[in-house]
Design a protein around this motif. Structure first.
Motif, short mmCIF file in Angstrom:
data_model
loop_
_atom_site.label_atom_id
_atom_site.label_comp_id
_atom_site.label_asym_id
_atom_site.label_seq_id
_atom_site.Cartn_x
_atom_site.Cartn_y
_atom_site.Cartn_z
N SER A 97 13.27 -8.60 7.65
CA SER A 97 12.51 -8.75 6.40
C SER A 97 13.26 -8.05 5.29
N ILE A 98 13.11 -8.56 4.09
CA ILE A 98 13.72 -7.91 2.92
C ILE A 98 12.81 -6.81 2.40
N ALA A 99 11.57 -6.78 2.88
CA ALA A 99 10.59 -5.84 2.32
C ALA A 99 11.02 -4.37 2.43
N PRO A 100 11.62 -3.93 3.56
CA PRO A 100 12.04 -2.52 3.59
C PRO A 100 13.02 -2.17 2.48
N LEU A 101 13.96 -3.07 2.20
CA LEU A 101 14.92 -2.80 1.13
C LEU A 101 14.20 -2.74 -0.22
N LEU A 102 13.28 -3.70 -0.44
CA LEU A 102 12.55 -3.69 -1.72
C LEU A 102 11.73 -2.42 -1.85
N ALA A 103 11.06 -2.02 -0.76
CA ALA A 103 10.26 -0.80 -0.81
C ALA A 103 11.14 0.41 -1.10
N ALA A 104 12.33 0.42 -0.48
CA ALA A 104 13.24 1.55 -0.72
C ALA A 104 13.72 1.56 -2.16
N LEU A 105 14.02 0.37 -2.71
CA LEU A 105 14.46 0.31 -4.12
C LEU A 105 13.35 0.81 -5.04
N ALA A 106 12.10 0.37 -4.77
CA ALA A 106 10.99 0.81 -5.61
C ALA A 106 10.81 2.32 -5.50
N THR A 107 10.92 2.84 -4.29
CA THR A 107 10.78 4.29 -4.10
C THR A 107 11.90 5.02 -4.83
N THR A 108 13.12 4.46 -4.74
CA THR A 108 14.26 5.08 -5.43
C THR A 108 13.99 5.14 -6.93
N ALA A 109 13.51 4.04 -7.49
CA ALA A 109 13.24 4.02 -8.93
C ALA A 109 12.24 5.11 -9.29
N TRP B 157 5.43 10.49 -15.79
CA TRP B 157 4.74 9.19 -15.76
C TRP B 157 5.42 8.23 -14.80
N ALA B 158 6.67 8.53 -14.42
CA ALA B 158 7.34 7.66 -13.46
C ALA B 158 6.57 7.58 -12.15
N ILE B 159 5.84 8.65 -11.81
CA ILE B 159 5.09 8.64 -10.55
C ILE B 159 3.96 7.62 -10.64
N VAL B 160 3.32 7.58 -11.80
CA VAL B 160 2.22 6.62 -11.97
C VAL B 160 2.77 5.20 -12.04
N ALA B 161 3.78 5.02 -12.93
CA ALA B 161 4.32 3.68 -13.11
C ALA B 161 5.03 3.19 -11.86
N GLY B 162 5.71 4.13 -11.15
CA GLY B 162 6.47 3.73 -9.98
C GLY B 162 5.60 3.39 -8.79
N ALA B 163 4.35 3.85 -8.79
CA ALA B 163 3.48 3.57 -7.64
C ALA B 163 3.18 2.08 -7.53
N LEU B 164 3.17 1.37 -8.68
CA LEU B 164 2.80 -0.04 -8.63
C LEU B 164 3.83 -0.89 -7.88
N PRO B 165 5.13 -0.82 -8.26
CA PRO B 165 6.10 -1.59 -7.48
C PRO B 165 6.14 -1.18 -6.01
N ILE B 166 5.95 0.11 -5.73
CA ILE B 166 5.97 0.53 -4.32
C ILE B 166 4.80 -0.13 -3.59
N GLY B 167 3.63 -0.11 -4.24
CA GLY B 167 2.46 -0.76 -3.62
C GLY B 167 2.72 -2.23 -3.37
N ALA B 168 3.37 -2.90 -4.35
CA ALA B 168 3.65 -4.33 -4.18
C ALA B 168 4.60 -4.55 -3.01
N ALA B 169 5.66 -3.72 -2.94
CA ALA B 169 6.64 -3.89 -1.86
C ALA B 169 6.00 -3.63 -0.50
N LEU B 170 5.14 -2.60 -0.42
CA LEU B 170 4.50 -2.31 0.86
C LEU B 170 3.52 -3.42 1.24
N THR B 171 2.85 -4.00 0.24
CA THR B 171 1.94 -5.10 0.55
C THR B 171 2.72 -6.27 1.15
N ALA B 172 3.88 -6.57 0.54
CA ALA B 172 4.71 -7.65 1.10
C ALA B 172 5.15 -7.30 2.52
N TRP B 173 5.50 -6.04 2.70
CA TRP B 173 5.96 -5.57 4.01
C TRP B 173 4.89 -5.79 5.08
#
Lengths: 167, 627
Positions: B574-586, B596-612
């Motif tokens: 799955s590509i999801a682990p890479l996407l989740a890692a990229l979102a976490t990195t950001a 505010w990066a913690i608040v804003a960054g939580a959304l892409p991480i949530g999306a990547a984990l949902t896909a995962w």
């Protein structure tokens, strides 16, 4: 603002360590590089700034280490005695309303020459005056809580009237 | 183990990765992921070695001008942070990721995608530190950055943030890997491999993983508090504001001391495996060794204060931690006697893996003895912050963990590549590295006793330190040359080495039942185990059938008895682990600059984990309703 490297030798870490693949990246981030450069040992200015456009200014004004050093000297020389947090009117340095102009050389002159019998131009080394000037011009960018946090860390350092270092 | 003819193509089709780059990015094959970990970490080990050589060059003569103080500070900080956080711990995890499923005869880790996520996040930590270094924003406060020096007042800019956030990266990666290893060892052992029949290697990896799970949260907490102090002006470490600067040291070393055992305990697993195979007899004192590892793991959490003897703690505290530190010599000594007894009573063969074990025993014992000296609070007050300490921890970490790791590399290299390393080059590398290392670090004991402090970029002439420093520099140059021979050997053998076959050493554990290099599906059948040394039983290995061939399926067994419980779907690529890692990195990088990066960054991480975690089959209830 164009960032200029601090005078003197180019930071060795850049020239010696960076692997060649990092070159494009280096170019991309070069603007940010010198803001973190840290010069230990004797450095450049032995003289005052010649104008508000002196080419040596960015090496101080845009460098976090030089600004932070200025902050420490601010305490050591007792500047906080009058220019304390919450000072009003002309004594408040954080409001960008500097009476004698906001250019680097303007502020430098104000610190060195406009403190009457305190005579900072004689009592404070030139480089420290550069650092103090950079710090004061940077003050409006520091939030109150950050200034308080920093002051508390430096509380144990001798300040102004309680100075215990070399006279 | 020979499989039916039609079985192999079926397994190949089920377990293969997509070809090309897409397969590279999506793979969940534990062997590919572990190989990336190993190659990245070895590259970093080379860079850290170059830094070490550069520092030795600077110290080779008095008042040398090769480096100024700032560059020297950056060099040792980068060297230490890289070796501790980006090389030692990840390499041990990589060995677990690679070998645990093979030794269990299972097809993959318990959480295949978590393994991929772990590597991508680790890579994020590597790039954070080294790209920042390329941009001249290098951490310069050592590998543990105490406040107030690392606080907002004395470390302006982002050097300390880079260090702290690099740790967050690697610790999340380490937690992901450890949870994965522990779950795999506890729930995916082959039928018959009860806890009592588990090889020491697996015990070591299990205990190191549990230690990681218990200790890493402390360091993530403390570096996050440091970042909060620096970014949003909290007062965790500001005594004048009601905080406590010592809190940092306690939390750091509550992780930091277990960490050195998290590095050392897997090494005891390597040593046990190599000693058993090359002594050609079952390990002497299996239970004693396992209990020793457990004892080390438990004691490791009770002696962190010996890193803080010099900060002025109560006498009773220092006495207690002196006793606890010395107590660790008992289980460590017990292990060493068990290994010696195995070699003594066996028919030892001195191939390169075994040579490294001999080098380990000699070097690690010296490091252990200097450890007993520094464990004494009274003596430590004299030795702390001198080169004696530098000598001690290099002896235990290089001698105790790197030498076994090099042995493990030689031992399992044929399993990974299908080719043997050159024994001749291997011996040359061994003597150069072990000889150079001892020549380089033994004089540092004397330098420390002569009063040379650590972390000084130069020293004046006439203190009597020059000759010993020159010897030390010569030794490190020899060791680095040996390292180059070692790497050259690995590269040369990869293409030109002798073909090894599945079991070149006559190994005792299940990984030697698979083909070399191991196919994506590991073993064709699930093995059935009836002893500690399943490959040494008379007659062929017994196996069982029953797992699907046309879809990814693994066997889950019970924790204590390894009784088969159920068949479990194993997650596909799955590509999801890479996407989740990229979102976490950001998010991690952004939070250096703004909270505010913690608040804003939580959304892409949530999306990547949902896909995962998106379910790929209908829920049981829905299927019943349809029927």
């Amino acid at each position: 603002m164009i960032f200029v490297r601090p005078p003197g030798p180019v930071s060795p870490a850049l020239t010696r360590r960076a692997p060649c693949w990092a070159a494009p990246l280096l170019v991309a981030v070069l603007g940010g590089c010198s803001s973190e450069a840290r010069q230990l040992g004797p450095t450049a200015p032995q003289t005052r700034p010649i104008s508000n456009a002196d080419p040596r200014i960015p090496a101080y004004q845009a460098n976090v280490y030089q600004v932070a050093q200025g902050g420490r000297y601010f305490g050591w020389y007792g500047c906080g005695g009058c220019h304390a947090e919450g000072a009003t009117g002309v004594l408040n340095l954080g409001d960008t309303q500097w009476k004698h102009g906001d250019g680097f050389a303007d502020l430098f002159t104000a610190i060195a020459d406009r403190h009457g019998r305190l005579a900072y131009d004689r009592r404070v080394p030139v480089e420290v005056l550069w650092q103090l000037t950079a710090f004061v011009r940077d003050l409006p960018a520091h939030k109150a809580e950050k200034r308080m946090r920093t002051a508390r860390d430096q509380k144990a350092e001798p300040q102004g009237a309680t100075w215990s270092g070399p006279q | 183990m020979i499989a039916d003819l039609e079985r192999v193509p079926q397994l190949d089709a089920t377990w293969r990765d997509a070809p090309g780059l897409w397969g590279f990015l999506t793979t969940v094959d534990h062997k590919r992921i572990a190989a990336r970990y190993v190659v990245t970490a070895l590259l970093l080990m080379f860079l850290a070695g170059m830094l070490a050589l550069d520092m030795r060059w600077q110290l080779s003569t008095a008042e040398n001008t090769r480096m100024g103080p700032q560059l020297y500070n950056e060099s040792f900080s980068l060297h230490g942070s890289t070796m501790l956080f980006l090389v030692s711990v990840p390499l041990m995890e990589a060995m677990a990721l690679w070998l645990v499923p093979l030794m269990l005869g299972t097809r993959n880790m318990a959480f295949p995608r978590l393994g991929a996520f772990s590597f991508w996040l680790y890579l994020g930590g590597v790039l954070t530190l080294w790209l920042a270094h390329a941009a001249d924003v290098t951490p310069d406060l050592g590998w543990f950055e105490y406040p107030p020096l690392s606080g907002p007042a004395y470390s302006p800019g982002h050097r300390a943030d880079i260090w702290a956030q690099m740790i967050t990266f690697t610790e999340v990666a380490a937690l992901a890997a450890s949870v994965n290893v522990a779950a795999t060892i506890l729930k995916m052992r082959p039928p018959g491999m009860t806890l009592a029949r588990m090889p020491v290697f697996l015990w070591a990896m299990l205990i190191a993983s549990i230690m990681t799970i218990l200790s890493m949260p402390a360091i993530m907490l403390v570096t996050s508090m440091l970042i909060a102090d620096r970014l949003v002006s909290t007062h965790f470490f500001s005594p004048a504001g009601g905080g406590d600067a010592l809190l940092f040291q306690h939390l750091f070393w509550f992780f930091g001391h277990p960490e050195v055992y998290i590095i050392f305990i897997p090494a005891t697993g390597f040593v046990s495996a190599i000693v058993e195979t090359f002594s050609r007899r079952p390990l002497f004192g299996h239970n004693a060794i396992v209990l020793s590892i457990m004892a080390i793991g438990a004691l490791a959490f009770g002696l962190w204060v010996h890193h803080m003897f010099a900060v002025g703690l109560p006498r009773l505290g220092n006495d207690f931690y002196t006793a606890a530190s010395m107590a660790i010599a008992l289980p460590a000594g017990m292990q060493i006697f068990c290994w010696i007894a195995t070699i003594w009573s066996g028919r030892p063969r001195l191939d390169t893996p075994m040579l490294w074990v001999v080098g380990f025993l000699a070097t690690f014992v010296i490091g252990g003895l200097s450890g007993i000296m520094t464990a004494s609070a009274a003596l430590d007050l004299q030795l702390t912050d001198t080169y004696f300490v530098v000598a001690h921890f290099h002896y235990v970490l290089v001698g105790g963990a790197m030498f076994p790791l090099f042995g493990a590399f030689c031992y399992w290299y044929p399993k990974a590549t299908g080719r043997l390393l050159s024994e001749r080059l291997g011996r040359i590398a061994f003597w150069l590295i072990v000889g150079g290392f001892n020549l380089g670090f033994a004089p540092m004991h004397l330098l420390g006793l002569l009063g040379m402090p650590r972390r000084v970029y130069t020293y004046p002439a006439g203190l009597g330190w020059e000759t010993l420093n020159q010897v030390a520099t010569a030794g490190s140059a020899i060791a680095v040359a040996g390292g180059l021979v070692f790497v050259g050997n690995a590269l040369w053998s990869y293409w030109r080495g002798r073909v090894s076959g599945p079991d070149p050493w006559g190994g005792s554990t299940l990984e030697w039942a698979s083909a070399s290099p191991t196919p994506a599906w590991n073993l064709p059948y699930t093995p059935r185990v009836d002893s500690l040394t399943p490959m040494w039983r008379d007659g062929p290995l017994r196996v069982m059938e029953g797992l699907a061939l046309d879809r990814r399926e693994v066997l889950v067994t019970s924790v204590a008895d390894a009784a088969p419980l159920y068949r479990q779907k194993s997650a596909p690529p799955s590509i999801a682990p890479l996407l989740a890692a990229l979102a976490t990195t950001a998010m991690f990088i952004g939070s250096i600059f703004t909270p505010w990066a913690i608040v804003a960054g939580a959304l892409p991480i949530g999306a990547a984990l949902t896909a995962w975690f998106w379910p790929t089959r209908p829920r049981a209830g829905a299927a019943e309703a349809k029927a």
